[in-house]
Write a protein that holds these residues in place. Sequence first.
Motif, PDB file in Angstrom:
ATOM      1  N   CYS A 152       0.832  -1.209   0.000  1.00 21.86           N
ATOM      2  CA  CYS A 152       0.000   0.000   0.000  1.00 21.86           C
ATOM      3  C   CYS A 152       0.865   1.256   0.000  1.00 21.86           C
ATOM      4  O   CYS A 152       0.633   2.194  -0.763  1.00 21.86           O
ATOM      5  CB  CYS A 152      -0.932   0.003   1.205  1.00 21.86           C
ATOM      6  SG  CYS A 152      -2.198  -1.261   1.135  1.00 21.86           S
ATOM      7  N   PHE A 153       1.860   1.282   0.860  1.00 25.05           N
ATOM      8  CA  PHE A 153       2.756   2.433   0.944  1.00 25.05           C
ATOM      9  C   PHE A 153       3.568   2.564  -0.335  1.00 25.05           C
ATOM     10  O   PHE A 153       3.766   3.662  -0.850  1.00 25.05           O
ATOM     11  CB  PHE A 153       3.673   2.272   2.156  1.00 25.05           C
ATOM     12  CG  PHE A 153       4.475   3.492   2.474  1.00 25.05           C
ATOM     13  CD1 PHE A 153       3.862   4.630   2.961  1.00 25.05           C
ATOM     14  CD2 PHE A 153       5.843   3.504   2.298  1.00 25.05           C
ATOM     15  CE1 PHE A 153       4.600   5.762   3.263  1.00 25.05           C
ATOM     16  CE2 PHE A 153       6.595   4.628   2.591  1.00 25.05           C
ATOM     17  CZ  PHE A 153       5.967   5.758   3.075  1.00 25.05           C
TER      18      PHE A 153
ATOM     19  N   SER B 199       2.626   4.480  -3.772  1.00 23.06           N
ATOM     20  CA  SER B 199       2.759   5.927  -3.930  1.00 23.06           C
ATOM     21  C   SER B 199       4.001   6.306  -4.725  1.00 23.06           C
ATOM     22  O   SER B 199       4.026   7.348  -5.375  1.00 23.06           O
ATOM     23  CB  SER B 199       2.791   6.614  -2.563  1.00 23.06           C
ATOM     24  OG  SER B 199       3.949   6.217  -1.847  1.00 23.06           O
ATOM     25  N   TRP B 200       5.045   5.478  -4.712  1.00 25.23           N
ATOM     26  CA  TRP B 200       6.305   5.865  -5.365  1.00 25.23           C
ATOM     27  C   TRP B 200       6.218   5.922  -6.882  1.00 25.23           C
ATOM     28  O   TRP B 200       6.695   6.889  -7.483  1.00 25.23           O
ATOM     29  CB  TRP B 200       7.449   4.971  -4.898  1.00 25.23           C
ATOM     30  CG  TRP B 200       7.623   5.124  -3.425  1.00 25.23           C
ATOM     31  CD1 TRP B 200       7.545   4.152  -2.481  1.00 25.23           C
ATOM     32  CD2 TRP B 200       7.841   6.348  -2.710  1.00 25.23           C
ATOM     33  NE1 TRP B 200       7.715   4.702  -1.228  1.00 25.23           N
ATOM     34  CE2 TRP B 200       7.889   6.044  -1.345  1.00 25.23           C
ATOM     35  CE3 TRP B 200       7.984   7.665  -3.099  1.00 25.23           C
ATOM     36  CZ2 TRP B 200       8.087   7.002  -0.361  1.00 25.23           C
ATOM     37  CZ3 TRP B 200       8.180   8.632  -2.124  1.00 25.23           C
ATOM     38  CH2 TRP B 200       8.229   8.295  -0.778  1.00 25.23           C
TER      39      TRP B 200
ATOM     40  N   ILE C 257       3.563   6.528  -8.617  1.00 25.57           N
ATOM     41  CA  ILE C 257       2.677   7.667  -8.883  1.00 25.57           C
ATOM     42  C   ILE C 257       3.444   8.968  -8.704  1.00 25.57           C
ATOM     43  O   ILE C 257       3.361   9.880  -9.535  1.00 25.57           O
ATOM     44  CB  ILE C 257       1.431   7.611  -7.965  1.00 25.57           C
ATOM     45  CG1 ILE C 257       0.577   6.395  -8.312  1.00 25.57           C
ATOM     46  CG2 ILE C 257       0.624   8.897  -8.057  1.00 25.57           C
ATOM     47  CD1 ILE C 257      -0.487   6.065  -7.276  1.00 25.57           C
ATOM     48  N   ASN C 258       4.219   9.067  -7.625  1.00 22.73           N
ATOM     49  CA  ASN C 258       5.015  10.263  -7.368  1.00 22.73           C
ATOM     50  C   ASN C 258       6.049  10.478  -8.468  1.00 22.73           C
ATOM     51  O   ASN C 258       6.247  11.604  -8.940  1.00 22.73           O
ATOM     52  CB  ASN C 258       5.696  10.157  -6.005  1.00 22.73           C
ATOM     53  CG  ASN C 258       6.431  11.419  -5.649  1.00 22.73           C
ATOM     54  OD1 ASN C 258       5.827  12.470  -5.501  1.00 22.73           O
ATOM     55  ND2 ASN C 258       7.740  11.319  -5.534  1.00 22.73           N
TER      56      ASN C 258
ATOM     57  N   ASN D 274      10.054  -1.741  -3.610  1.00 16.80           N
ATOM     58  CA  ASN D 274       9.862  -0.352  -3.199  1.00 16.80           C
ATOM     59  C   ASN D 274      11.155   0.442  -3.347  1.00 16.80           C
ATOM     60  O   ASN D 274      11.135   1.614  -3.737  1.00 16.80           O
ATOM     61  CB  ASN D 274       9.358  -0.276  -1.758  1.00 16.80           C
ATOM     62  CG  ASN D 274       7.899  -0.652  -1.641  1.00 16.80           C
ATOM     63  OD1 ASN D 274       7.172  -0.714  -2.626  1.00 16.80           O
ATOM     64  ND2 ASN D 274       7.454  -0.906  -0.432  1.00 16.80           N
TER      65      ASN D 274
ATOM     66  N   ASN E 103      12.490   7.521  -8.376  1.00 16.30           N
ATOM     67  CA  ASN E 103      12.207   8.862  -7.863  1.00 16.30           C
ATOM     68  C   ASN E 103      13.485   9.694  -7.759  1.00 16.30           C
ATOM     69  O   ASN E 103      13.482  10.881  -8.058  1.00 16.30           O
ATOM     70  CB  ASN E 103      11.507   8.779  -6.502  1.00 16.30           C
ATOM     71  CG  ASN E 103      10.023   8.620  -6.634  1.00 16.30           C
ATOM     72  OD1 ASN E 103       9.298   9.603  -6.701  1.00 16.30           O
ATOM     73  ND2 ASN E 103       9.554   7.388  -6.710  1.00 16.30           N
TER      74      ASN E 103
END
Length: 102
Positions: free
Chosen positions: A12-13, A16-17, A19-20, A68, A75
């Motif tokens: 879940c966490f 976000s990466w 998407i970011n 991750n 990123n």
Amino acid sequence: MAELLEAAMLLCFGLSWPINAYKSYQARTAAGSSWQFIALITAGYLAGIAAKLLSGPVTCVLAVYLINLVFLAVNWLVYFRNRRIDASACPAYEPVSECSAS
């Protein structure tokens, strides 16, 4: 059960990466991005990986940590790309400068 819950939290966490990274790539600016934030998150994932390696048998949760970490690497790449774009747009580039506001 604890391993499954940890993997679920990481999944879940970790969503976000990507998407970011995509939003930052599209924005073409490092304004609003923080290398300190990305560094802290990276350190947290590295600590989690170390904990998994030191705690005994390696489980599939380690793979989620590594995935991750790959997304975080993307990123980092986008952040430094955007810094170069910002610097070329304003030779006296500072993270918060008047050139980025115009």
